[in-house]
Design an enzyme around this catalytic site. Sequence first.
Site, mmCIF file in Angstrom:
data_model
loop_
_atom_site.group_PDB
_atom_site.id
_atom_site.type_symbol
_atom_site.label_atom_id
_atom_site.label_comp_id
_atom_site.label_asym_id
_atom_site.label_seq_id
_atom_site.Cartn_x
_atom_site.Cartn_y
_atom_site.Cartn_z
ATOM 1 C CG ASN A 210 -0.195 -0.129 2.502
ATOM 2 O OD1 ASN A 210 0.546 0.767 2.874
ATOM 3 N ND2 ASN A 210 -0.354 -1.266 3.184
ATOM 4 N N PRO A 305 -2.006 -12.403 9.570
ATOM 5 C CG PRO A 305 0.006 -12.744 10.695
ATOM 6 C CD PRO A 305 -0.624 -12.815 9.337
ATOM 7 C CB ILE A 307 0.296 -7.277 13.956
ATOM 8 C CG1 ILE A 307 0.830 -7.969 12.711
ATOM 9 C CG2 ILE A 307 1.418 -6.970 14.952
ATOM 10 C CD1 ILE A 307 1.708 -7.112 11.832
ATOM 11 C CE LYS A 337 -10.632 -1.188 10.560
ATOM 12 N NZ LYS A 337 -9.994 -0.403 9.525
HETATM 13 O O1 PMT Z 1 2.683 6.133 6.619
HETATM 14 P P1 PMT Z 1 2.022 7.440 6.193
HETATM 15 O O2 PMT Z 1 2.211 7.693 4.731
HETATM 16 O O3 PMT Z 1 2.439 8.588 7.051
HETATM 17 O O4 PMT Z 1 0.439 7.249 6.411
HETATM 18 C C1 PMT Z 1 -0.075 7.098 7.694
HETATM 19 C C2 PMT Z 1 -1.132 5.987 7.756
HETATM 20 C C3 PMT Z 1 -2.338 6.371 6.949
HETATM 21 C C4 PMT Z 1 -0.578 4.659 7.264
HETATM 22 C C5 PMT Z 1 -1.492 5.841 9.283
HETATM 23 O O5 PMT Z 1 -1.945 7.060 9.780
HETATM 24 C C6 PMT Z 1 -2.567 4.770 9.496
HETATM 25 O O6 PMT Z 1 -3.756 4.999 9.410
HETATM 26 N N1 PMT Z 1 -2.122 3.537 9.814
HETATM 27 C C7 PMT Z 1 -3.009 2.351 9.950
HETATM 28 C C8 PMT Z 1 -3.343 1.839 8.601
HETATM 29 C C9 PMT Z 1 -4.167 0.592 8.636
HETATM 30 O O7 PMT Z 1 -3.712 -0.442 8.281
HETATM 31 O O8 PMT Z 1 -5.351 0.713 9.168
HETATM 32 P P2 PMT Z 1 -6.410 -0.517 9.311
HETATM 33 O O9 PMT Z 1 -7.664 0.177 9.610
HETATM 34 O O10 PMT Z 1 -6.362 -1.395 8.137
HETATM 35 O O11 PMT Z 1 -5.876 -1.322 10.561
HETATM 36 C C10 PMT Z 1 -6.331 -1.067 11.884
HETATM 37 C C11 PMT Z 1 -5.217 -1.323 12.881
HETATM 38 O O12 PMT Z 1 -4.881 -2.707 12.907
HETATM 39 C C12 PMT Z 1 -3.938 -0.596 12.609
HETATM 40 O O13 PMT Z 1 -3.417 -0.161 13.854
HETATM 41 C C13 PMT Z 1 -3.049 -1.644 11.978
HETATM 42 O O14 PMT Z 1 -1.665 -1.412 12.263
HETATM 43 C C14 PMT Z 1 -3.542 -2.913 12.622
HETATM 44 N N2 PMT Z 1 -3.445 -4.117 11.789
HETATM 45 C C15 PMT Z 1 -4.108 -4.204 10.607
HETATM 46 C C16 PMT Z 1 -4.063 -5.362 9.875
HETATM 47 C C17 PMT Z 1 -3.290 -6.449 10.354
HETATM 48 N N3 PMT Z 1 -3.205 -7.582 9.660
HETATM 49 N N4 PMT Z 1 -2.641 -6.333 11.515
HETATM 50 C C18 PMT Z 1 -2.706 -5.189 12.247
HETATM 51 O O15 PMT Z 1 -2.109 -5.110 13.304
#
Ligand code: PMT
Length: 425
Positions: A210, A305, A307, A337
């Site tokens: 991404n 997974p 994380i 979430k």
């Molecule tokens: O890196 P930049 O360009 O500065 O951009 C910042 C950002 C947009 C990446 C950051 O601000 C952000 O939103 N990060 C989380 C992105 C994300 O994956 O969001 P999610 O809604 O898909 O996931 C929710 C949470 O679960 C997140 O804390 C993620 O780290 C975690 N996760 C998600 C999937 C996975 N398989 N394992 C996880 O731990």
Amino acid sequence: MTTLTNKRIVLGVTGSIAAYKSAELTRRLRDAGADVRVVMTRGAEAFITPLTLQAVSGHPVHRHLLDTEAEAGMGHIELARWADAILVAPCSANFLAALAAGRADELLGAVCLAGDVPLALAPAMNGKMWQDKATADNIRLVSSRGILLFGPDDGEQACGEVGTGRMREVDELVTNLADLFETGSLTGKTVLVTAGPTREAIDPVRFISNHSSGKMGYAIAAAAVEAGAKVLLVSGPVSLPCPDRVTRIDVESAEQMLAAVEAGMSGVDILIATAAVADYRPVQVHAEKMKKQGGHLSLELEPTPDILATIKAAHPKVFSVGFAAETTQLEEYAQRKLVQKGIEMIAANLVGPAATETGGTFGSDTNALHLFWANGNLRLPVASKDKLARLLIAHVAQYYSEYQFTPRVSGGKVVKLVERTKPAG
Ligand code: PMT
């Protein structure tokens, strides 16, 4: 608790019988969290060997001003710039006189002159030498320049006399030094931050990933250091330099990120998951580059997974903050979430075309966050990622200190949230 977490201390050791205490002082400074570089004068070497101080400080000892090899490693100007404070302990009558005269014929004098950081002296000398008018004049002179004095104390001296001139006790010197620094909101805490994207291999040359640049996560790691925390950063592939005083572990895939976070969790108080982890990965990773064939190609994907959820379940006492990147229905999805992952706080941000104010968030220097926790929420309006990171860390530190480790959410239901009236910033 006395703490010097993340602080860089230059310890100057000069020619006094009290120099034998410098080894213990170095050890105590390190125990308090400081990184210590020792600079010895020629006189000091008559009382203690550089090898001893190298062993206890964990770094080569700096001794000579005109040593080209040492200067190439970390020269006197660099050493002065590196330091957050300089402590000369013991400070002999001779070194005090050299400092008062502004002499730089030895490395330590040059470092003291070049340093723009607090400089403290722990004098150690015979009582008569301490009372001598020349010493008194030198003390007045260096004090008038803002140089600090830790001691000397009264007591029995090496020469057998009793009086003023004894070097202050090592533990007290560490406390005096720690008092020079303002205590940060996360002093003594360990924070693990995940940042950047993950890459899920399709074959040796292609992957699913991404647009995360790591900027948000790296800014958070730097802000946590600024707040006094020890910081571990588990990072996906990005092109950013590692923030100062942060320990970085580089990973590629979600699987590797999970393993690195698991391995780093010992002693962690707060986990902040900023990484944009790929939710799916190819079921099959091809060993050879896949050849182009006519027609469509389907890839079978399986979930990676989770994380954050996995780590939180294994370490329920770790205060955990997630991020939610959404293109629509930001609040609803973020709150979901928060509950699903069983975490204490989530920072929601819009990404993609919906995030017009922040330039899409991914890769941009600005962002806007909406923080949610079990019984409240707070908007942090558009600002630089550095500023938002500092605000986020301030709020995390506040809620962490109030946190009772009682379940805040249950049964997979989203609790009603209360808008905080306090303005952001
Ligand atoms: O890196 P930049 O360009 O500065 O951009 C910042 C950002 C947009 C990446 C950051 O601000 C952000 O939103 N990060 C989380 C992105 C994300 O994956 O969001 P999610 O809604 O898909 O996931 C929710 C949470 O679960 C997140 O804390 C993620 O780290 C975690 N996760 C998600 C999937 C996975 N398989 N394992 C996880 O731990």
